[in-house]
Design a protein around this motif. Structure first.
Motif, short mmCIF file in Angstrom:
data_model
loop_
_atom_site.label_atom_id
_atom_site.label_comp_id
_atom_site.label_asym_id
_atom_site.label_seq_id
_atom_site.Cartn_x
_atom_site.Cartn_y
_atom_site.Cartn_z
N GLY A 103 0.76 -1.25 0.00
CA GLY A 103 0.00 0.00 0.00
C GLY A 103 0.79 1.29 0.00
N ARG A 104 2.11 1.23 0.22
CA ARG A 104 2.91 2.45 0.13
C ARG A 104 3.80 2.47 -1.11
NH1 ARG A 104 5.63 3.44 5.93
NH2 ARG A 104 5.26 1.19 6.16
N ILE A 105 3.65 1.49 -1.99
CA ILE A 105 4.48 1.47 -3.20
C ILE A 105 4.26 2.72 -4.06
CG2 ILE A 105 5.01 0.24 -5.34
CD1 ILE A 105 4.39 -2.37 -3.94
N PRO A 106 3.02 3.18 -4.26
CA PRO A 106 2.87 4.41 -5.07
C PRO A 106 3.62 5.61 -4.49
CG PRO A 106 0.77 3.28 -4.86
CD PRO A 106 1.71 2.60 -3.91
N ARG A 107 3.67 5.75 -3.18
CA ARG A 107 4.43 6.85 -2.58
C ARG A 107 5.93 6.63 -2.76
NH1 ARG A 107 1.69 10.58 0.20
NH2 ARG A 107 3.51 11.32 1.35
N LEU A 108 6.36 5.37 -2.72
CA LEU A 108 7.77 5.06 -2.93
C LEU A 108 8.21 5.51 -4.32
CD1 LEU A 108 10.01 3.31 -1.32
CD2 LEU A 108 9.52 1.58 -3.05
N VAL A 109 7.37 5.22 -5.32
CA VAL A 109 7.69 5.61 -6.70
C VAL A 109 7.59 7.13 -6.85
CG1 VAL A 109 6.92 5.42 -9.10
CG2 VAL A 109 6.95 3.39 -7.62
N TRP A 110 6.57 7.72 -6.27
CA TRP A 110 6.38 9.18 -6.33
C TRP A 110 7.58 9.90 -5.72
CZ3 TRP A 110 4.37 12.47 -2.07
CH2 TRP A 110 4.11 13.79 -2.50
N GLN A 111 8.22 9.29 -4.72
CA GLN A 111 9.34 9.94 -4.04
C GLN A 111 10.69 9.52 -4.60
OE1 GLN A 111 9.01 9.86 0.26
NE2 GLN A 111 6.85 10.39 0.19
N GLY A 112 10.72 8.86 -5.77
CA GLY A 112 11.99 8.69 -6.45
C GLY A 112 12.43 7.29 -6.79
#
Length: 457
Positions: free
Chosen positions: A68-77
């Protein structure tokens, strides 16, 4: 090889462990923290590492507390490859897009209530963020040892938890790490049993039910049939919070198998989930991963996904209409911990009624509405309004997607060399009990993961 523990280290959600080996940085899982408002606010905090420095992400399975936090991981670099088993790769976009929709709706609802001067509520991630994730997916089959980076190899073994769930074996620096992911019980319907692993230098093992054993499955099924009979006699309604992937399909399996014994033809059965039809199609597409018993059930009539009185409701209007049915309905809806999703709307209309039967079939984390109901709360707050709990609350633990203490001990016993292990994905009471059992039986070197802890393999 060095492992940094950043999530599911003292709790059962937010799985995230960083492996440094062969000059590379590999993240195992990147899950959402679930629970009360305070717990879920932690999902917005910065990662304890720079996502841009990661070389790869390896995902054990497609439950939100692991992805569930993979999209934020990608968004942050993060721009590296994301490795996941093939069926899991089919489920992941369905799960993340549904979570994005819920997050966007929640933010919109909060902003409608926002007062002047208060900051605007933002979703954890959006549907556009999810599409950025999908470009990085690299599906792998079970049982194929694959080099994912120079000096780093992995293999996925069946974990028997949900479709596509994996035990991860990782080789680097002449060392072998085994991450259990979430292990299912032996004999789970539809799925194969967790694969045994014989060798490791370090094991990361889940411990959700490390302090207890499930009821015998046949006893559980008998209990479930009794609950349905009692609800029918009460001229009532049955509400079942269940995740769209895993428990929902198992429930339909049991409904098909005990169709006559439970008199299910008299009920109206609703799988109330926008993603349900997609998930059912994915299960059908991966029947090669089913166990032998499931393949036999699928040969019969009705099959679990074609029950004649099964209604898969996707639209909001269809879901709202269910609330006008006062009796004779079985409603399966997310989320499984009742901390969001359509089940809350059904609770609002039925939790106060004495002829409503609420059946919990999975683990309920601290801080969730599900946990409060299981613990006997007399009043609960749903969508800003207080409701008296008049419904009958049932906990059917034998249907859990996680193995119990016996199963965890048996799986570790398969390692001939008794490698050291770190317990993750469990609350302290469960982990401490399991650590005691493993130490006493095998003399195992057992540690309990804590956020920020580092272990050398």
């Amino acid at each position: 090889m060095r492992v940094h523990f950043h999530g599911a280290a003292g709790e059962v959600t937010g799985s995230m462990h960083l492996v440094e080996a062969a000059g590379r940085r590999v993240l195992l899982d990147c899950g959402m923290i679930q629970g009360g408002r305070e717990a879920e606010a932690r999902n917005f905090e910065p990662f304890p590492f720079d996502p841009a420095t990661l070389d790869a992400l390896v995902v054990s399975h497609a439950h939100i507390d692991h992805i569930g936090r993979i999209p934020r991981l990608v968004w942050q670099g993060f721009k590296g490859p994301i490795f996941i088993q093939q069926a899991g790769a089919d489920l992941l976009p369905v799960m993340l897009l549904d979570a994005a929709s819920l997050a966007e709706n929640d933010a919109e609802r909060e902003n409608r209530k926002r007062r002047a001067g208060e900051p605007e509520a933002m979703p954890l991630f959006t549907k556009d963020d999810v599409h950025d994730v999908l470009d990085l997916l690299q599906p792998l089959p079970y049982d194929a040892r694959t080099q994912i980076l120079p000096g780093v190899e992995i293999a996925f073994r069946d974990a028997g938890h949900i479709l596509g769930s994996s035990i991860v074996e990782l080789w680097a620096d002449d060392r072998k790490l085994v991450f259990s992911g979430d292990l299912g019980p032996t004999g789970t319907p539809i799925l194969r049993d967790p694969a045994p692993v014989r060798e490791a230098d370090l094991v990361l093992m889940e411990s959700t039910y490390g302090d207890r054993n499930h009821r015998d499955r046949l006893d559980t099924i008998h209990e479930f049939g009794q609950i349905l009979e009692q609800a029918w006699n009460d001229r009532g309604k049955v509400l079942i919070p269940a995740f769209a992937v895993g428990r929902s399909q198992e429930l339909l399996y049991w409904f098909a198998k005990y169709w006559d014994e439970w008199g299910l033809s008299r009920w109206r059965i609703f799988l109330d989930s926008p993603m349900a039809a997609k998930v059912v199609a994915i299960y059908d597409r991966h029947r090669d991963l089913f166990d032998a018993d499931a393949r036999e059930v699928w040969k019969g009539k009705p099959t679990p996904f074609t029950l004649p009185n099964l209604h898969i409701t996707e639209s909001t209007e269809e879901s709202i209409a269910i609330n006008r049915i006062e009796n004779g309905a079985i409603v399966i809806a997310g989320s499984g911990m009742a901390n969001g999703g359509r089940i809350l709307h059904h609770f609002r209309h039925g939790i106060d009624r004495r002829n409503t039967h609420v059946v919990f079939v999975g683990y309920q984390s601290e801080g969730t509405l599900g946990r409060r109901l299981v613990d006997g709360a007399k009043w609960v707050r749903i969508h800003g309004h207080d409701h008296r709990v008049g419904a009958r609350i049932h906990t059917v633990g034998g249907l859990s997607a996680h193995t119990d203490q016996r199963g965890l001990i048996a799986w570790y016993e398969g390692f001939g060399s008794r490698p050291p292990l770190v317990l993750v994905h469990g609350e302290d009471r469960a982990r401490e009990a399991l650590a005691g059992e493993l130490g006493e039986r095998f003399g195992a070197d057992v540690r309990l993961a804590r956020p920020g802890m580092v272990v050398e393999a």
